[in-house]
Design a protein around this motif. Sequence first.
Motif: not given
Length: 372
Positions: A104-108, A252-257, A316-330
């Motif tokens: 969920f964190g990564m999708a968000g 990853s490169r395309a997401i950053g750009i 910008l939101p970072t998908p992998l970092a957001s995923g780890v935070i999402g895991a902590i929340l759940v």
Amino acid sequence: MTTDVRPGPLGPEPQAPQRTRHRRILRVGSSSWVVRPRMLVTMAAAVAITLLLFLLSVGISDYPMSPVDVARVLLGGGTRIENVVVFDVSLPRALVSLLVGFGFGMAGALTQLIARNPLATPDILGITAGASAAAVAAIAFSTSWGAWLAGLGVPAAALIGGFATAIVMYVLAWPGRSANIGIDPFRLVIIGVGVTWMLQALTSYMLTRAQIADAARAQTWLVGSVSQATWSDVWPATIAVGVGVVAVIWLSRAIGILGLGSEVARGLGINAGRVTTILLIVAVLVAALCVSAAGPIAFVALLAPQIALRLTGSSLPTPLASGVIGAILVLGGDLLCRTVLPGGLPVGIVTAAIGGPCLIYLMIAMSRKATV
């Protein structure tokens, strides 16, 4: 191998241009990587917290164990009863919490990148609502007109519902001949909100027409719960996280750009329309499979990217970092439900209680920023 220090781009506070953060460029031969010390430290701490919460979650049962005992059992040193408690009872629930929170964190983060709007999450855009509507049809009408969905299974039904919603939303938000500039973010969010409300109305209608027992089971699932998680729920979430991580690393490169804007991306040779489509498909796949495993756990997709953005100092939101935070929340929310709050409370209620005030804060912050 050489390392040099250069000033990086401005942080998430453009109103204070005098504040800059540093980054390191790590060069190995002809290759180079940007190393951000703050992000590395934050991610290391977040991963350590996630591991601790995971071990605590596995250890909470009718046969309680400490994190050290859980680690010993997972490494093959447990007794027979400890193996039964960990692998048959506690581990599936902890794994579903970990994987679903990460997904969920990564999708968000992906949907917020696509729409360039912190409120654009799978919950708001209708993706989880579509997955939920199809899953409720499979659960509550498995013996009548929803039998074909029940025959496919709840994960497949949720996936179909999520993708059908995403297709409708994407067609309505399609920019026409200017496909290379990507989807209009404002139009995407507005359409997503409208689709979400229609699907929620459809879900409520189905619950009123279902049998009482089926409606109660579907209603508990709709709140978002991992209390009944089994190994059959682990695999959809594992597939979701695996596909999402591979796609994020590949793009990853395309997401950053893409985060710099459609015009800049096009000038740098990135087809914004194609990248946006791929990221939307990945976000739908990840969110729908996570919904099928644990239900639409509210606000994780909204909170995790924004918390990760502020902790890592990224613009910008970072998908992998957001995923780890999402895991902590759940994981943390589920631990609260099992230790502090009344027994049987779904984790979705905890995340909703936290996410409501945060949503209000984000809306106020966006309104103030727009008036400056």
